[in-house]
Design a protein around this motif. Structure first.
Motif, PDB file in Angstrom:
ATOM      1  N   GLY A  17       0.820  -1.215   0.000  1.00 12.78           N
ATOM      2  CA  GLY A  17       0.000   0.000   0.000  1.00 12.78           C
ATOM      3  C   GLY A  17       0.848   1.256   0.000  1.00 12.78           C
ATOM      4  N   LYS A  18       2.113   1.087  -0.323  1.00 11.70           N
ATOM      5  CA  LYS A  18       3.049   2.221  -0.307  1.00 11.70           C
ATOM      6  C   LYS A  18       2.625   3.329  -1.279  1.00 11.70           C
ATOM      7  N   SER A  19       2.296   2.970  -2.500  1.00  7.86           N
ATOM      8  CA  SER A  19       1.921   3.999  -3.493  1.00  7.86           C
ATOM      9  C   SER A  19       0.656   4.734  -3.066  1.00  7.86           C
ATOM     10  N   VAL A  36      11.984  10.950  -8.906  1.00 10.65           N
ATOM     11  CA  VAL A  36      11.472  10.147 -10.027  1.00 10.65           C
ATOM     12  C   VAL A  36      12.588   9.218 -10.490  1.00 10.65           C
ATOM     13  N   SER A  37      12.398   7.923 -10.233  1.00 13.12           N
ATOM     14  CA  SER A  37      13.416   6.935 -10.597  1.00 13.12           C
ATOM     15  C   SER A  37      13.323   6.562 -12.074  1.00 13.12           C
ATOM     16  N   THR A  38      14.371   5.921 -12.545  1.00 17.32           N
ATOM     17  CA  THR A  38      14.393   5.376 -13.909  1.00 17.32           C
ATOM     18  C   THR A  38      14.236   3.869 -13.790  1.00 17.32           C
ATOM     19  N   THR A  40      13.435  -0.128 -15.952  1.00 21.80           N
ATOM     20  CA  THR A  40      13.232  -0.925 -17.172  1.00 21.80           C
ATOM     21  C   THR A  40      11.912  -1.702 -17.073  1.00 21.80           C
ATOM     22  N   ARG A  41      11.177  -1.534 -15.955  1.00 18.78           N
ATOM     23  CA  ARG A  41       9.889  -2.249 -15.826  1.00 18.78           C
ATOM     24  C   ARG A  41       8.912  -1.747 -16.891  1.00 18.78           C
ATOM     25  N   PRO A  42       8.124  -2.672 -17.478  1.00 18.93           N
ATOM     26  CA  PRO A  42       7.125  -2.210 -18.444  1.00 18.93           C
ATOM     27  C   PRO A  42       6.113  -1.278 -17.763  1.00 18.93           C
ATOM     28  N   LYS A  43       5.664  -0.301 -18.509  1.00 17.37           N
ATOM     29  CA  LYS A  43       4.678   0.657 -18.004  1.00 17.37           C
ATOM     30  C   LYS A  43       3.365  -0.041 -17.662  1.00 17.37           C
ATOM     31  N   ARG A  44       2.772   0.308 -16.512  1.00 17.40           N
ATOM     32  CA  ARG A  44       1.429  -0.207 -16.229  1.00 17.40           C
ATOM     33  C   ARG A  44       0.412   0.721 -16.880  1.00 17.40           C
ATOM     34  N   LYS A  45      -0.776   0.217 -16.988  1.00 20.06           N
ATOM     35  CA  LYS A  45      -1.854   1.023 -17.574  1.00 20.06           C
ATOM     36  C   LYS A  45      -1.974   2.337 -16.797  1.00 20.06           C
ATOM     37  N   ALA A  52       5.701   8.850 -12.248  1.00 18.87           N
ATOM     38  CA  ALA A  52       6.303   8.031 -11.183  1.00 18.87           C
ATOM     39  C   ALA A  52       7.698   7.546 -11.595  1.00 18.87           C
ATOM     40  N   TYR A  53       7.878   7.317 -12.891  1.00 16.14           N
ATOM     41  CA  TYR A  53       9.151   6.795 -13.388  1.00 16.14           C
ATOM     42  C   TYR A  53       9.503   7.386 -14.757  1.00 16.14           C
ATOM     43  N   PHE A  54      10.797   7.298 -15.064  1.00 15.60           N
ATOM     44  CA  PHE A  54      11.257   7.462 -16.438  1.00 15.60           C
ATOM     45  C   PHE A  54      11.428   6.027 -16.938  1.00 15.60           C
ATOM     46  N   LEU A  71      22.610   7.514  -8.364  1.00 24.79           N
ATOM     47  CA  LEU A  71      23.077   7.634  -6.983  1.00 24.79           C
ATOM     48  C   LEU A  71      23.078   6.247  -6.360  1.00 24.79           C
ATOM     49  N   GLU A  72      22.055   5.479  -6.705  1.00 26.06           N
ATOM     50  CA  GLU A  72      21.968   4.074  -6.332  1.00 26.06           C
ATOM     51  C   GLU A  72      21.110   3.405  -7.387  1.00 26.06           C
ATOM     52  N   TRP A  73      21.317   2.101  -7.563  1.00 26.74           N
ATOM     53  CA  TRP A  73      20.481   1.337  -8.490  1.00 26.74           C
ATOM     54  C   TRP A  73      20.344  -0.071  -7.942  1.00 26.74           C
ATOM     55  N   PHE A  80      15.408  -3.366 -13.620  1.00 22.98           N
ATOM     56  CA  PHE A  80      16.347  -2.407 -13.020  1.00 22.98           C
ATOM     57  C   PHE A  80      15.611  -1.137 -12.604  1.00 22.98           C
ATOM     58  N   TYR A  81      16.056  -0.589 -11.484  1.00 27.88           N
ATOM     59  CA  TYR A  81      15.513   0.679 -10.990  1.00 27.88           C
ATOM     60  C   TYR A  81      16.701   1.518 -10.518  1.00 27.88           C
ATOM     61  N   GLY A  82      16.698   2.823 -10.793  1.00 29.39           N
ATOM     62  CA  GLY A  82      17.803   3.652 -10.336  1.00 29.39           C
ATOM     63  C   GLY A  82      17.361   5.064  -9.978  1.00 29.39           C
ATOM     64  N   PHE A 100      11.703   9.332  -1.237  1.00 26.36           N
ATOM     65  CA  PHE A 100      12.152   8.251  -2.113  1.00 26.36           C
ATOM     66  C   PHE A 100      11.316   7.010  -1.854  1.00 26.36           C
ATOM     67  N   ASP A 101      10.986   6.325  -2.911  1.00 23.78           N
ATOM     68  CA  ASP A 101      10.243   5.064  -2.816  1.00 23.78           C
ATOM     69  C   ASP A 101      11.188   3.989  -3.344  1.00 23.78           C
ATOM     70  N   LEU A 102      11.879   3.300  -2.413  1.00 26.11           N
ATOM     71  CA  LEU A 102      12.949   2.381  -2.822  1.00 26.11           C
ATOM     72  C   LEU A 102      12.763   0.992  -2.236  1.00 26.11           C
ATOM     73  N   ASP A 103      13.475   0.031  -2.782  1.00 28.08           N
ATOM     74  CA  ASP A 103      13.470  -1.298  -2.182  1.00 28.08           C
ATOM     75  C   ASP A 103      14.531  -1.334  -1.070  1.00 28.08           C
ATOM     76  N   VAL A 104      14.659  -2.478  -0.393  1.00 29.29           N
ATOM     77  CA  VAL A 104      15.584  -2.544   0.752  1.00 29.29           C
ATOM     78  C   VAL A 104      17.046  -2.257   0.355  1.00 29.29           C
ATOM     79  N   LEU A 148       6.545 -13.884  -7.842  1.00 29.88           N
ATOM     80  CA  LEU A 148       7.897 -13.380  -7.585  1.00 29.88           C
ATOM     81  C   LEU A 148       7.845 -12.293  -6.508  1.00 29.88           C
ATOM     82  N   ARG A 149       6.862 -11.400  -6.617  1.00 28.70           N
ATOM     83  CA  ARG A 149       6.758 -10.296  -5.651  1.00 28.70           C
ATOM     84  C   ARG A 149       6.435 -10.823  -4.251  1.00 28.70           C
ATOM     85  N   ILE A 150       5.642 -11.889  -4.164  1.00 28.09           N
ATOM     86  CA  ILE A 150       5.326 -12.461  -2.839  1.00 28.09           C
ATOM     87  C   ILE A 150       6.575 -13.107  -2.225  1.00 28.09           C
TER      88      ILE A 150
HETATM   89  P1  5GP Z   1       7.129  -1.097  -8.755  1.00 25.11           P
HETATM   90  O1  5GP Z   1       7.545  -1.913  -9.945  1.00 25.11           O
HETATM   91  O2  5GP Z   1       6.028  -1.792  -7.977  1.00 25.11           O
HETATM   92  O3  5GP Z   1       6.816   0.322  -9.082  1.00 25.11           O
HETATM   93  O4  5GP Z   1       8.386  -1.047  -7.771  1.00 25.11           O
HETATM   94  C1  5GP Z   1       9.041  -2.231  -7.387  1.00 25.11           C
HETATM   95  C2  5GP Z   1      10.043  -1.958  -6.295  1.00 25.11           C
HETATM   96  O5  5GP Z   1      11.126  -1.164  -6.783  1.00 25.11           O
HETATM   97  C3  5GP Z   1       9.465  -1.182  -5.098  1.00 25.11           C
HETATM   98  O6  5GP Z   1       9.940  -1.810  -3.912  1.00 25.11           O
HETATM   99  C4  5GP Z   1      10.071   0.186  -5.240  1.00 25.11           C
HETATM  100  O7  5GP Z   1      10.217   0.823  -3.999  1.00 25.11           O
HETATM  101  C5  5GP Z   1      11.425  -0.149  -5.838  1.00 25.11           C
HETATM  102  N1  5GP Z   1      12.054   1.004  -6.495  1.00 25.11           N
HETATM  103  C6  5GP Z   1      11.474   1.943  -7.270  1.00 25.11           C
HETATM  104  N2  5GP Z   1      12.380   2.831  -7.706  1.00 25.11           N
HETATM  105  C7  5GP Z   1      13.570   2.458  -7.186  1.00 25.11           C
HETATM  106  C8  5GP Z   1      14.905   2.983  -7.263  1.00 25.11           C
HETATM  107  O8  5GP Z   1      15.202   3.987  -7.903  1.00 25.11           O
HETATM  108  N3  5GP Z   1      15.869   2.295  -6.596  1.00 25.11           N
HETATM  109  C9  5GP Z   1      15.605   1.171  -5.862  1.00 25.11           C
HETATM  110  N4  5GP Z   1      16.623   0.609  -5.222  1.00 25.11           N
HETATM  111  N5  5GP Z   1      14.375   0.657  -5.763  1.00 25.11           N
HETATM  112  C10 5GP Z   1      13.365   1.280  -6.424  1.00 25.11           C
END
Ligand code: 5GP
Ligand code: ADP
Length: 189
Positions: A17-19, A36-38, A40-45, A52-54, A71-73, A80-82, A100-104, A148-150
């Motif tokens: 429920g983060k978003s 705004v992160s970058t 490679t995930r396909p765009k959702r509808k 939210a992303y580039f 800065l981090e990826w 990939f997310y960065g 920032f909305d990031l993974d661990v 995979l997400r679970i």
């Molecule tokens: P979603 O595909 O659901 O938008 O995001 C999947 C996961 O990638 C989420 O845990 C989100 O927080 C993480 N995420 C999104 N952008 C970045 C980023 O720039 N860096 C990292 N490390 N994780 C990110």
């Protein structure tokens, strides 16, 4: 790099429920800008490039990574997310507070780069069963992606007590009230 603004990193397993919570935060804290992160995930509808992303392809992402534009990826759920160095540097230099909305892996790297200046908040689902229910209910991912997400969520939940704050998103109103209080206290500190 200048370190003037406040840095708030929200981390949560996909489907927690983060978003939903961040969307509300942006209305209540209009001065708080989301990085705004970058990806490679396909765009959702309904998703648009630059909101939210580039959205880029793998080749472009790897070139950006090679040019040290992040800065981090991290690789998360097979994509990939960065975080853009230029985006963050520019905002921080002008004293902006950033969300920032990031993974661990991303939070860990932000902590390494910024230490205590990076405030990390973990959003946990009330249970894995509820997380699964929410992911299916959202209907944005294929079955194998949900799986995979679970599986990743189970690993991420092992880290839930490692951060500065934790909010359990059971009842959305209660969770949002707690989150709002945490953000206010960080911004006022
Ligand atoms: P979603 O595909 O659901 O938008 O995001 C999947 C996961 O990638 C989420 O845990 C989100 O927080 C993480 N995420 C999104 N952008 C970045 C980023 O720039 N860096 C990292 N490390 N994780 C990110
Ligand atoms: P995330 O960004 O963490 O992947 P979302 O914000 O997209 O998660 O939420 C996943 C799904 O769960 C969405 O359909 C959302 O409407 C729903 N949801 C979010 N919070 C709650 C809650 N507290 N109770 C029930 N459903 C929720």
């Amino acid at each position: 790099m200048s370190k003037n603004g406040k840095l708030i990193v929200v981390v949560a397993p996909s489907g927690s429920g983060k978003s939903t919570l961040i969307k509300r935060l942006k209305k209540d804290f209009p001065s708080l800008e989301e990085s705004v992160s970058t990806t490679t995930r396909p765009k959702r509808k309904g998703e648009r490039h630059g909101e939210a992303y580039f959205f880029v392809d793998r080749e472009d992402f790897l070139s950006m990574r090679k040019r040290e534009e992040f800065l981090e990826w991290a690789e998360v759920h097979g994509n990939f997310y960065g975080t853009s160095k230029r985006f963050v540097e520019g905002r921080l230099a002008s004293g902006k507070d950033l969300l920032f909305d990031l993974d661990v892996q991303g939070v860990d790297n932000m902590k390494k780069a910024f230490g205590e200046k990076a405030n990390a908040i973990f959003i946990a689902p009330p249970s894995i069963q509820e997380l699964e229910h929410r992911l299916r209910g959202r209907g944005t991912e294929a079955e194998e992606v949900i799986h995979l997400r679970i599986e990743n969520a189970k690993k991420e939940l092992l880290r839930q007590d490692d951060y500065d704050f934790k909010v359990v998103n059971d009842d959305i109103e209660g969770a949002y009230t707690s989150l709002k209080q945490i953000i206010s206290s960080i911004l006022e500190s």
